[in-house]
Scaffold this active site. Structure first.
Site, PDB file in Angstrom:
ATOM      1  N   ARG A 191      12.147   3.074   1.567  1.00 47.26           N
ATOM      2  CA  ARG A 191      11.745   2.628   2.804  1.00 47.26           C
ATOM      3  C   ARG A 191      13.138   1.590   3.084  1.00 47.26           C
ATOM      4  NH1 ARG A 191       6.211  -0.619   4.356  1.00 47.26           N
ATOM      5  NH2 ARG A 191       5.821   1.567   4.841  1.00 47.26           N
ATOM      6  N   ARG A 193       0.892  -1.172  -0.045  1.00 49.49           N
ATOM      7  CA  ARG A 193       0.001  -0.004   0.039  1.00 49.49           C
ATOM      8  C   ARG A 193       0.887   1.340  -0.061  1.00 49.49           C
ATOM      9  NH1 ARG A 193      -4.375  -0.929   4.100  1.00 49.49           N
ATOM     10  NH2 ARG A 193      -3.561  -2.872   3.863  1.00 49.49           N
ATOM     11  N   THR A 194       1.887   1.269   0.728  1.00 53.77           N
ATOM     12  CA  THR A 194       2.743   2.474   0.811  1.00 53.77           C
ATOM     13  C   THR A 194       3.248   2.937  -0.686  1.00 53.77           C
ATOM     14  OG1 THR A 194       2.968   2.035   3.161  1.00 53.77           O
ATOM     15  CG2 THR A 194       4.516   3.871   2.048  1.00 53.77           C
ATOM     16  N   LYS A 230      23.146  -7.927  -5.144  1.00 59.57           N
ATOM     17  CA  LYS A 230      24.544  -8.426  -5.426  1.00 59.57           C
ATOM     18  C   LYS A 230      25.643  -8.067  -4.634  1.00 59.57           C
ATOM     19  CE  LYS A 230      22.709  -8.197 -10.260  1.00 59.57           C
ATOM     20  NZ  LYS A 230      22.742  -7.169 -11.420  1.00 59.57           N
ATOM     21  N   HIS A 290       7.559   6.679  10.377  1.00 61.45           N
ATOM     22  CA  HIS A 290       6.911   6.579   9.156  1.00 61.45           C
ATOM     23  C   HIS A 290       6.004   7.752   9.100  1.00 61.45           C
ATOM     24  CE1 HIS A 290       4.812   4.919   5.782  1.00 61.45           C
ATOM     25  NE2 HIS A 290       4.156   3.684   6.330  1.00 61.45           N
TER      26      HIS A 290
HETATM   27  C1  NCD Z   1       3.177  -0.170   8.178  1.00 63.07           C
HETATM   28  C2  NCD Z   1       4.642  -0.200   8.017  1.00 63.07           C
HETATM   29  O1  NCD Z   1       5.030  -0.834   6.998  1.00 63.07           O
HETATM   30  O2  NCD Z   1       5.379   0.525   9.017  1.00 63.07           O
HETATM   31  N1  NCD Z   1       2.354  -0.493   7.185  1.00 63.07           N
HETATM   32  C3  NCD Z   1       2.363   0.476   6.124  1.00 63.07           C
HETATM   33  O3  NCD Z   1       3.066   1.434   5.915  1.00 63.07           O
HETATM   34  N2  NCD Z   1       1.101   0.543   5.367  1.00 63.07           N
HETATM   35  C4  NCD Z   1       2.659  -1.005   9.447  1.00 63.07           C
HETATM   36  C5  NCD Z   1       3.192  -2.387   9.555  1.00 63.07           C
HETATM   37  O4  NCD Z   1       3.697  -2.954   8.607  1.00 63.07           O
HETATM   38  O5  NCD Z   1       2.469  -2.971  10.302  1.00 63.07           O
END
Ligand code: NCD
Length: 331
Positions: A128, A78-79, A106, A156
């Site tokens: 990320r 989703r992110t 690698k 986040h």
């Molecule tokens: C969160 C994350 O990745 O930190 N999810 C997200 O961003 N949609 C929370 C999670 O992984 O539980």
């Protein structure tokens, strides 16, 4: 959810949001770096982006000619798609790079990857990484804006902003509310960013978790700390449930999933302790039947899909705020 008015009185959506001063930050790494007025400004900008995604032609030209690279060292659905859609709706060229297809597998280091991508002259990197601090380190090595899409158990920031926008849309305000964050606080960057943001906006924050899932020093971040869920939910306006993060938990932090659900899973009986107009949130992905009863996740108090919608608006707003004008005007 409250309807938002179009971006200006005529209903035309300008290429760039009018009425906002240039944003002072180059990167978005941590909520802790933002002043209260900057948080509010990002929420105001995001509110103006909501109608863009609700209209037939969901596009602006704000980031036309810009390149956005989504660099995900951890899996995400989703992110990553939210940032991709946000960039595309603003007219940017969006490139997705995930670790599974990159040279990192690698043996290339984070800094080498940063230098390589930097040479391709992107305008923004959305990153990320599983290590706390990795995104900030990367931001020091590149010449473009960097947005933290989650670094280990650290922060986040766009998740906290989209959660705040969802609360504001449903409650009409944020200050003065009582918000409970429940579950795996120790491993959660979502909890940390939310506690920082909600604290800055004068929210009464509660964390609810078994002792083993509470990080040291949590009382400095949250207004109140509870280990009993029924107690902690009493009179709250908002409940944020967190995923039990098996991938980050070192060893067994809970006796069993069944017992965890019994004491910390959100079900109708526990939710009765909250205010009747409580809203239930979850950042996703959800472990149904572990931290939340599916009947609550899909029930009338749940605003989980609204969070996803607000995510796109918030990410559009952040991209719009961080990137200098296409005509080269200074930030
Ligand atoms: C969160 C994350 O990745 O930190 N999810 C997200 O961003 N949609 C929370 C999670 O992984 O539980």
């Amino acid at each position: 959810m409250a309807q938002s008015s179009p971006a200006n009185a005529s209903g035309d959506l300008p290429g760039r949001l009018a009425g906002f001063p240039p944003f002072s930050q180059r990167h978005l790494i941590s909520i802790a770096d933002l002043a209260q007025h900057e948080i509010v400004e990002l929420l105001d900008r995001a509110e103006r982006m909501i109608p863009v995604s609700r209209q037939e032609r969901k596009s602006l030209s704000t980031l036309s000619g810009k390149t956005q690279i989504n660099l995900f060292f951890e899996p995400s659905t989703r992110t990553q798609s939210s940032f991709e859609i946000a960039g595309k709706r603003l007219g940017a060229l969006v490139v997705n790079m995930s670790v599974r297809t990159s040279s990192v597998t690698k043996g290339e280091t984070l800094i080498d990857t940063a230098a390589t991508l930097n040479a391709m002259r992107p305008d923004v990197l959305v990153v990320r990484h599983s290590a706390a601090g990795a995104v900030e380190l990367l931001s020091q090595k590149v010449g473009c804006s960097v947005i933290n899409a989650g670094d280990g158990a650290h922060e986040h920031p766009t998740q906290a902003l989209l959660d705040a926008l969802t609360i504001r849309q449903h409650k009409g305000r944020i200050a003065g509310l009582t918000v409970a964050i429940c579950g795996d606080i120790a491993n959660s960057r979502v909890a940390r960013s939310n506690l920082l943001l909600l604290g800055a906006l004068n929210v009464r924050t509660r964390v609810i978790a078994p002792k083993t899932l509470l990080p040291a020093g949590i009382e400095q971040l949250a207004t109140e700390v509870f280990t009993d869920m029924e107690e902690g939910l009493k009179g709250v306006d908002v409940v944020m449930m967190l995923r039990l993060q098996h991938e980050r938990a070192n060893g067994k932090m809970i006796p069993s999933v069944r017992e965890y659900y019994r004491f910390y899973g959100l079900d109708a009986a526990k939710l009765k302790n909250a205010k009747p107009d409580v809203i239930v949130m979850h950042p996703g992905p959800m472990n149904r039947g572990v931290e939340i009863d599916p009947a609550i996740a899909d029930g009338p108090r749940s605003v989980i899909t609204d969070q996803v919608e607000m995510g796109v608006a918030v990410r559009m707003a952040v991209l719009d705020a961080l990137l200098p004008d296409s005509n080269g005007a200074p930030r």
